[in-house]
Scaffold this motif. Sequence first.
Motif, PDB file in Angstrom:
ATOM      1  N   ILE A 213     -20.386  67.301  74.239  1.00  0.00           N
ATOM      2  CA  ILE A 213     -19.473  68.453  74.374  1.00  0.00           C
ATOM      3  C   ILE A 213     -19.819  69.467  73.294  1.00  0.00           C
ATOM      4  CG2 ILE A 213     -17.069  69.231  74.409  1.00  0.00           C
ATOM      5  CD1 ILE A 213     -16.253  66.439  75.292  1.00  0.00           C
ATOM      6  N   ASP A 214     -20.412  70.581  73.709  1.00  0.00           N
ATOM      7  CA  ASP A 214     -20.806  71.632  72.766  1.00  0.00           C
ATOM      8  C   ASP A 214     -19.605  72.099  71.951  1.00  0.00           C
ATOM      9  OD1 ASP A 214     -23.397  71.711  73.295  1.00  0.00           O
ATOM     10  OD2 ASP A 214     -23.355  73.529  74.556  1.00  0.00           O
ATOM     11  N   GLY A 215     -19.744  72.172  70.638  1.00  0.00           N
ATOM     12  CA  GLY A 215     -18.673  72.715  69.797  1.00  0.00           C
ATOM     13  C   GLY A 215     -17.737  71.636  69.274  1.00  0.00           C
ATOM     14  N   ALA A 216     -17.667  70.478  69.936  1.00  0.00           N
ATOM     15  CA  ALA A 216     -16.737  69.433  69.491  1.00  0.00           C
ATOM     16  C   ALA A 216     -17.534  68.319  68.824  1.00  0.00           C
ATOM     17  CB  ALA A 216     -15.953  68.880  70.677  1.00  0.00           C
ATOM     18  N   VAL A 217     -17.224  68.038  67.558  1.00  0.00           N
ATOM     19  CA  VAL A 217     -17.975  67.006  66.840  1.00  0.00           C
ATOM     20  C   VAL A 217     -17.094  65.881  66.317  1.00  0.00           C
ATOM     21  CG1 VAL A 217     -20.056  68.242  66.111  1.00  0.00           C
ATOM     22  CG2 VAL A 217     -17.955  68.581  64.849  1.00  0.00           C
ATOM     23  N   GLU A 218     -15.829  66.194  66.046  1.00  0.00           N
ATOM     24  CA  GLU A 218     -14.953  65.185  65.441  1.00  0.00           C
ATOM     25  C   GLU A 218     -14.147  64.473  66.518  1.00  0.00           C
ATOM     26  OE1 GLU A 218     -13.531  65.363  61.879  1.00  0.00           O
ATOM     27  OE2 GLU A 218     -14.370  67.265  61.219  1.00  0.00           O
ATOM     28  N   PRO A 219     -13.819  63.202  66.329  1.00  0.00           N
ATOM     29  CA  PRO A 219     -12.964  62.524  67.303  1.00  0.00           C
ATOM     30  C   PRO A 219     -11.602  63.220  67.406  1.00  0.00           C
ATOM     31  CG  PRO A 219     -13.392  61.109  65.397  1.00  0.00           C
ATOM     32  CD  PRO A 219     -14.198  62.346  65.201  1.00  0.00           C
ATOM     33  N   VAL A 220     -11.058  63.249  68.598  1.00  0.00           N
ATOM     34  CA  VAL A 220      -9.765  63.910  68.826  1.00  0.00           C
ATOM     35  C   VAL A 220      -8.716  62.820  69.024  1.00  0.00           C
ATOM     36  CG1 VAL A 220      -8.528  65.501  70.325  1.00  0.00           C
ATOM     37  CG2 VAL A 220     -10.965  65.839  69.911  1.00  0.00           C
ATOM     38  N   HIS A 221      -7.688  62.836  68.168  1.00  0.00           N
ATOM     39  CA  HIS A 221      -6.695  61.760  68.247  1.00  0.00           C
ATOM     40  C   HIS A 221      -5.493  62.121  69.109  1.00  0.00           C
ATOM     41  CE1 HIS A 221      -8.906  59.492  65.352  1.00  0.00           C
ATOM     42  NE2 HIS A 221      -8.806  60.446  64.438  1.00  0.00           N
ATOM     43  N   SER A 222      -5.374  63.406  69.482  1.00  0.00           N
ATOM     44  CA  SER A 222      -4.136  63.830  70.151  1.00  0.00           C
ATOM     45  C   SER A 222      -4.416  64.698  71.374  1.00  0.00           C
ATOM     46  CB  SER A 222      -3.261  64.633  69.183  1.00  0.00           C
ATOM     47  OG  SER A 222      -3.038  63.885  68.013  1.00  0.00           O
ATOM     48  N   VAL A 223      -3.550  64.549  72.362  1.00  0.00           N
ATOM     49  CA  VAL A 223      -3.620  65.389  73.565  1.00  0.00           C
ATOM     50  C   VAL A 223      -2.323  66.185  73.649  1.00  0.00           C
ATOM     51  CG1 VAL A 223      -3.752  65.406  76.094  1.00  0.00           C
ATOM     52  CG2 VAL A 223      -5.027  63.699  74.794  1.00  0.00           C
ATOM     53  N   LEU A 224      -2.439  67.500  73.775  1.00  0.00           N
ATOM     54  CA  LEU A 224      -1.244  68.341  73.919  1.00  0.00           C
ATOM     55  C   LEU A 224      -1.155  68.782  75.382  1.00  0.00           C
ATOM     56  CD1 LEU A 224       0.018  71.137  71.566  1.00  0.00           C
ATOM     57  CD2 LEU A 224      -0.145  71.577  74.005  1.00  0.00           C
ATOM     58  N   PHE A 225      -0.134  68.304  76.085  1.00  0.00           N
ATOM     59  CA  PHE A 225       0.122  68.738  77.461  1.00  0.00           C
ATOM     60  C   PHE A 225       1.040  69.957  77.393  1.00  0.00           C
ATOM     61  CE2 PHE A 225      -0.649  64.128  77.967  1.00  0.00           C
ATOM     62  CZ  PHE A 225      -1.649  64.161  78.920  1.00  0.00           C
ATOM     63  N   TYR A 226       0.710  71.009  78.146  1.00  0.00           N
ATOM     64  CA  TYR A 226       1.514  72.237  78.059  1.00  0.00           C
ATOM     65  C   TYR A 226       1.742  72.821  79.445  1.00  0.00           C
ATOM     66  CZ  TYR A 226      -2.918  74.576  78.934  1.00  0.00           C
ATOM     67  OH  TYR A 226      -4.101  74.961  79.508  1.00  0.00           O
ATOM     68  N   ASP A 227       2.787  73.589  79.557  1.00  0.00           N
ATOM     69  CA  ASP A 227       2.963  74.504  80.685  1.00  0.00           C
ATOM     70  C   ASP A 227       3.538  75.776  80.103  1.00  0.00           C
ATOM     71  OD1 ASP A 227       1.975  73.445  83.103  1.00  0.00           O
ATOM     72  OD2 ASP A 227       3.623  72.001  83.146  1.00  0.00           O
ATOM     73  N   THR A 228       3.190  76.911  80.700  1.00  0.00           N
ATOM     74  CA  THR A 228       3.648  78.186  80.157  1.00  0.00           C
ATOM     75  C   THR A 228       4.709  78.770  81.074  1.00  0.00           C
ATOM     76  OG1 THR A 228       1.331  78.472  79.571  1.00  0.00           O
ATOM     77  CG2 THR A 228       2.775  80.326  79.142  1.00  0.00           C
ATOM     78  N   GLN A 229       5.799  79.202  80.488  1.00  0.00           N
ATOM     79  CA  GLN A 229       6.844  79.903  81.242  1.00  0.00           C
ATOM     80  C   GLN A 229       7.113  81.200  80.500  1.00  0.00           C
ATOM     81  OE1 GLN A 229       9.985  77.200  80.316  1.00  0.00           O
ATOM     82  NE2 GLN A 229       9.207  75.557  81.624  1.00  0.00           N
TER      83      GLN A 229
END
Length: 335
Positions: A213-229
């Motif tokens: 994945i270009d640009g991503a080097v560090e492990p990601v520990h969190s997922v942010l689920f969003y919806d916009t209103q």
Amino acid sequence: MAHKHEIRTIDSHTAGHPTRVIMSGVPMLEGRTAQEKCVWFEQHHDDVRKLLLHEPRGHSAMVGAVLFESDIADHGAFFMGSYNYLPMCGHATIGLAATLDYLGKLKPDAQGHASFTLEVPAGVITVHARYEGDRLVGVEFENVPAYLAARRVPFSLSGENHECDIAYGGNWYVLVKASEVGVSLKPDGVQNALSIGSSIKTDINTRIKNGAIDGAVEPVHSVLFYDTQSDAAGIVSRQLVVLASNKFDRSPCGTGSSARLAQLLEDGEIKPGERVRMRNILDIDFAASARPEPSPSSSAPTLYQPRIEGMAHVTGTHFFILGENDPLQDGFLCA
Ligand code: PYC
């Protein structure tokens, strides 16, 4: 009776998520910087983290803060969860400010403002406490810069293809549109979000490790689920963050909100300085905005300076003890 540990804490919650500030019972921390002190603590006193954050004295979502005297800021702190140490934590920064207020250590000026700088492992941030009379009514922090590292990264879930973004806001986040993957941003959507968030993290981290994945080097520990209103007062980002080891943030998540601001600005959904409400599953908001700041080089991603405002409430003070013959010296976690 002989006690191995005696520790005082002050606890608070920020939009529902707990912060336990350790006030005594931690020896002098070795190291110069917040990062060095945090690593030293992890190597020599991780038992204190386990005692205070694991069951039966804590729980899997408990976050602790260790305060220290900083050489470069008014205060220093590092943050830890029940499973890990955090370079920065937004809700706990707000909790820490409420704790300092409770202790009478913030002195508002005639306009009702009190500010301090705080050294954390991710950098030095500035915290502004807002008062009405002598009552604390809001805490805003200027976070470390946020940026979008990878855009429109494909992933598949139950055989269907989707896209996510990867952004930094003091911690790393995978940003996923909730409605696209069937996640409900309400309390009854938490179990599903935990399960889907875990699959996404496994997939994305395997590919980050393989340099895919270009640009991503560090492990990601969190997922942010969003919806916009949006409503008459502007944009609301409703969000639920699945944290490390599959616990979830009850607050709108300060570092996650910072990452989300970078995405909203890059997508042109908000303008620099525009205030957005970041809303958690309990319908409590952080107010957030960000402006671009000079990037170190033309090839570097655009950096954004987030400002996040929320409020925390002290819930109690504790005097914890650990007896010599307690069979659960490190506490325990079930999941
Ligand atoms: O508010 O940044 C935050 C946070 C990180 C982990 C839990 N809360």
